[in-house]
Design a protein around this motif. Structure first.
Motif, mmCIF file in Angstrom:
data_model
loop_
_atom_site.group_PDB
_atom_site.id
_atom_site.type_symbol
_atom_site.label_atom_id
_atom_site.label_comp_id
_atom_site.label_asym_id
_atom_site.label_seq_id
_atom_site.Cartn_x
_atom_site.Cartn_y
_atom_site.Cartn_z
ATOM 1 N N ARG A 68 38.473 -10.348 58.308
ATOM 2 C CA ARG A 68 38.210 -11.300 57.409
ATOM 3 C C ARG A 68 38.942 -12.517 56.646
ATOM 4 O O ARG A 68 38.748 -13.146 55.957
ATOM 5 C CB ARG A 68 37.458 -10.610 56.112
ATOM 6 C CG ARG A 68 36.146 -9.903 56.461
ATOM 7 C CD ARG A 68 35.053 -9.701 55.323
ATOM 8 N NE ARG A 68 35.597 -9.809 53.957
ATOM 9 C CZ ARG A 68 34.955 -10.371 52.996
ATOM 10 N NH1 ARG A 68 34.283 -11.445 53.497
ATOM 11 N NH2 ARG A 68 35.506 -10.493 51.760
ATOM 12 N N LYS A 69 40.070 -12.248 57.415
ATOM 13 C CA LYS A 69 41.260 -13.245 57.195
ATOM 14 C C LYS A 69 41.044 -14.723 57.584
ATOM 15 O O LYS A 69 42.029 -15.289 57.325
ATOM 16 C CB LYS A 69 42.760 -12.635 57.477
ATOM 17 C CG LYS A 69 42.799 -11.423 56.667
ATOM 18 C CD LYS A 69 44.377 -10.920 56.860
ATOM 19 C CE LYS A 69 44.502 -9.651 56.252
ATOM 20 N NZ LYS A 69 44.564 -9.769 54.722
ATOM 21 N N SER A 70 40.041 -14.684 58.525
ATOM 22 C CA SER A 70 39.803 -15.986 59.090
ATOM 23 C C SER A 70 38.482 -16.240 59.388
ATOM 24 O O SER A 70 37.793 -14.998 59.715
ATOM 25 C CB SER A 70 40.781 -16.352 60.165
ATOM 26 O OG SER A 70 40.332 -15.327 61.314
ATOM 27 N N SER A 71 38.080 -17.156 59.634
ATOM 28 C CA SER A 71 36.453 -17.539 60.205
ATOM 29 C C SER A 71 36.368 -18.965 60.781
ATOM 30 O O SER A 71 37.431 -19.718 60.836
ATOM 31 C CB SER A 71 35.618 -17.526 58.926
ATOM 32 O OG SER A 71 35.994 -18.840 58.210
ATOM 33 N N THR A 72 35.473 -18.997 61.486
ATOM 34 C CA THR A 72 34.985 -20.376 62.344
ATOM 35 C C THR A 72 33.931 -20.732 62.016
ATOM 36 O O THR A 72 32.980 -19.975 62.481
ATOM 37 C CB THR A 72 35.680 -19.897 63.823
ATOM 38 O OG1 THR A 72 36.799 -19.457 63.867
ATOM 39 C CG2 THR A 72 35.474 -21.459 64.620
ATOM 40 N N LEU A 73 33.886 -22.213 61.921
ATOM 41 C CA LEU A 73 32.534 -22.709 61.900
ATOM 42 C C LEU A 73 32.135 -23.488 63.284
ATOM 43 O O LEU A 73 33.084 -23.961 63.598
ATOM 44 C CB LEU A 73 32.436 -23.733 60.704
ATOM 45 C CG LEU A 73 30.870 -24.547 60.682
ATOM 46 C CD1 LEU A 73 29.985 -23.592 60.271
ATOM 47 C CD2 LEU A 73 31.196 -25.765 59.903
ATOM 48 N N ILE A 74 31.081 -23.161 63.860
ATOM 49 C CA ILE A 74 30.815 -23.439 65.253
ATOM 50 C C ILE A 74 29.512 -24.569 65.009
ATOM 51 O O ILE A 74 28.322 -24.148 64.595
ATOM 52 C CB ILE A 74 30.455 -22.369 66.300
ATOM 53 C CG1 ILE A 74 31.588 -21.428 66.288
ATOM 54 C CG2 ILE A 74 30.029 -22.748 67.782
ATOM 55 C CD1 ILE A 74 31.303 -20.083 66.777
ATOM 56 N N LEU A 75 29.794 -25.512 65.825
ATOM 57 C CA LEU A 75 28.537 -26.427 65.737
ATOM 58 C C LEU A 75 28.457 -26.634 67.097
ATOM 59 O O LEU A 75 29.253 -26.859 68.081
ATOM 60 C CB LEU A 75 28.873 -27.869 65.413
ATOM 61 C CG LEU A 75 29.573 -28.223 63.833
ATOM 62 C CD1 LEU A 75 29.934 -29.444 63.562
ATOM 63 C CD2 LEU A 75 28.668 -27.396 62.958
ATOM 64 N N HIS A 76 27.151 -26.107 67.456
ATOM 65 C CA HIS A 76 26.984 -25.827 69.064
ATOM 66 C C HIS A 76 27.060 -27.308 69.912
ATOM 67 O O HIS A 76 27.384 -26.790 70.976
ATOM 68 C CB HIS A 76 25.583 -25.134 69.408
ATOM 69 C CG HIS A 76 25.791 -23.880 68.511
ATOM 70 N ND1 HIS A 76 26.388 -22.869 69.110
ATOM 71 C CD2 HIS A 76 25.313 -23.399 67.470
ATOM 72 C CE1 HIS A 76 26.635 -21.841 68.039
ATOM 73 N NE2 HIS A 76 25.576 -22.068 67.295
ATOM 74 N N ARG A 77 26.636 -28.292 69.341
ATOM 75 C CA ARG A 77 26.430 -29.771 70.171
ATOM 76 C C ARG A 77 26.646 -30.655 69.055
ATOM 77 O O ARG A 77 25.733 -31.060 68.471
ATOM 78 C CB ARG A 77 25.180 -29.878 70.915
ATOM 79 C CG ARG A 77 24.840 -29.050 72.092
ATOM 80 C CD ARG A 77 23.548 -29.109 72.607
ATOM 81 N NE ARG A 77 23.374 -30.469 73.429
ATOM 82 C CZ ARG A 77 22.728 -31.481 73.045
ATOM 83 N NH1 ARG A 77 21.743 -31.418 72.176
ATOM 84 N NH2 ARG A 77 22.671 -32.662 73.947
ATOM 85 N N ALA A 78 27.849 -31.213 68.996
ATOM 86 C CA ALA A 78 28.184 -32.132 68.044
ATOM 87 C C ALA A 78 27.315 -33.458 68.164
ATOM 88 O O ALA A 78 27.319 -33.964 69.394
ATOM 89 C CB ALA A 78 29.886 -32.632 68.038
ATOM 90 N N THR A 79 26.982 -34.154 67.180
ATOM 91 C CA THR A 79 26.254 -35.306 67.269
ATOM 92 C C THR A 79 27.130 -36.068 66.337
ATOM 93 O O THR A 79 27.934 -35.949 65.463
ATOM 94 C CB THR A 79 24.572 -35.162 66.959
ATOM 95 O OG1 THR A 79 24.780 -34.987 65.290
ATOM 96 C CG2 THR A 79 24.046 -34.094 67.651
#
Lengths: 112, 115
Positions: A68-79
């Motif tokens: 839990r010391k890091s996280s990643t936000l993932i946008l699957h297909r950027a618009t």
């Protein structure tokens, strides 16, 4: 407030996936990880949140490291509409407060 | 369902004057928070109200004050305006008090320019 560290800026090509990282090495066991974004000339808007497990919603996915010391936000297909400043925020269960501590965030540029 | 509504959207004031900004939260939301956003300091928490009581306050001078009415609508006031008070003032509402899974909804803000 527990602090988060994000890159100042990132670029992505349109329709490609984007991974926005966030470090929160001082996170406590009761902190939730929230992501908000702020589009130009608008107030921030909620994107996603999680505690320990990875989360998906219609906007994005949140991948949380096992420690839990890091996280990643993932946008699957950027618009182009995803061009915004993205904020990673820790929300504490202990204080009972609705105040959010916004760091500097990551400014995402989407290239057509 | 209507979002968080802030009025006025834009205003210009002179140094030394005071200003009152208004916020109508989403229907049913009882928690209202205020934030200041400037290019230099970013987004900073001002204060939070719940059921007409101030619950939390950020690190701002006493010239910044607020209140909440019985219908959850909120106002914030800045007295003796300074040039540095020029900012975007954002109001946010949430359904309940301080649950970390609450979604917080923001208005579009009030742009204040002090000349």
């Amino acid at each position: 407030d527990a602090k988060t560290t994000q890159p100042n800026s990132m670029e992505s090509n349109e329709e490609e996936p984007v991974h926005l990282p966030c470090n929160h090495s001082t996170i406590s066991g009761t902190d939730y990880i929230h992501w908000y974004r702020q589009l130009p000339s608008q107030g921030p808007e909620y994107v996603i949140h999680g505690l320990t497990s990875n989360v998906n919603n219609r906007m994005a996915s949140l991948a949380i490291a096992e420690d839990r010391k890091s996280s990643t936000l993932i946008l699957h297909r950027a618009t182009l509409r995803d061009a915004a400043v993205y904020y990673c925020i820790l929300r504490d269960t202990q204080t009972g407060a609705n105040n959010l501590f916004f760091g500097t965030g990551t400014r995402l540029t989407v290239i057509p | 369902k209507a979002g968080v509504t802030q009025t006025p959207r834009y205003l210009i004031k002179t140094r030394g004057q005071q200003v009152t900004l208004s916020c109508s939260p989403i229907s049913g939301h009882r928690s209202v928070s205020w934030y200041q956003q400037t290019p230099g300091q970013g987004l900073q928490f001002l204060f939070e109200y719940f059921s007409e009581t101030q619950r939390n306050k950020g690190n701002f001078p006493g010239r910044f004050s607020g209140r909440q009415f019985s219908n959850s609508r909120s106002e914030m006031n800045v007295s003796t305006l300074e040039l540095g008070d020029s900012a975007l003032y954002l109001c946010a509402s949430s359904l309940a008090e301080g649950r970390p899974t609450n979604t917080i909804y923001f208005g579009e803000g009030s742009w204040l320019t002090v000349v």
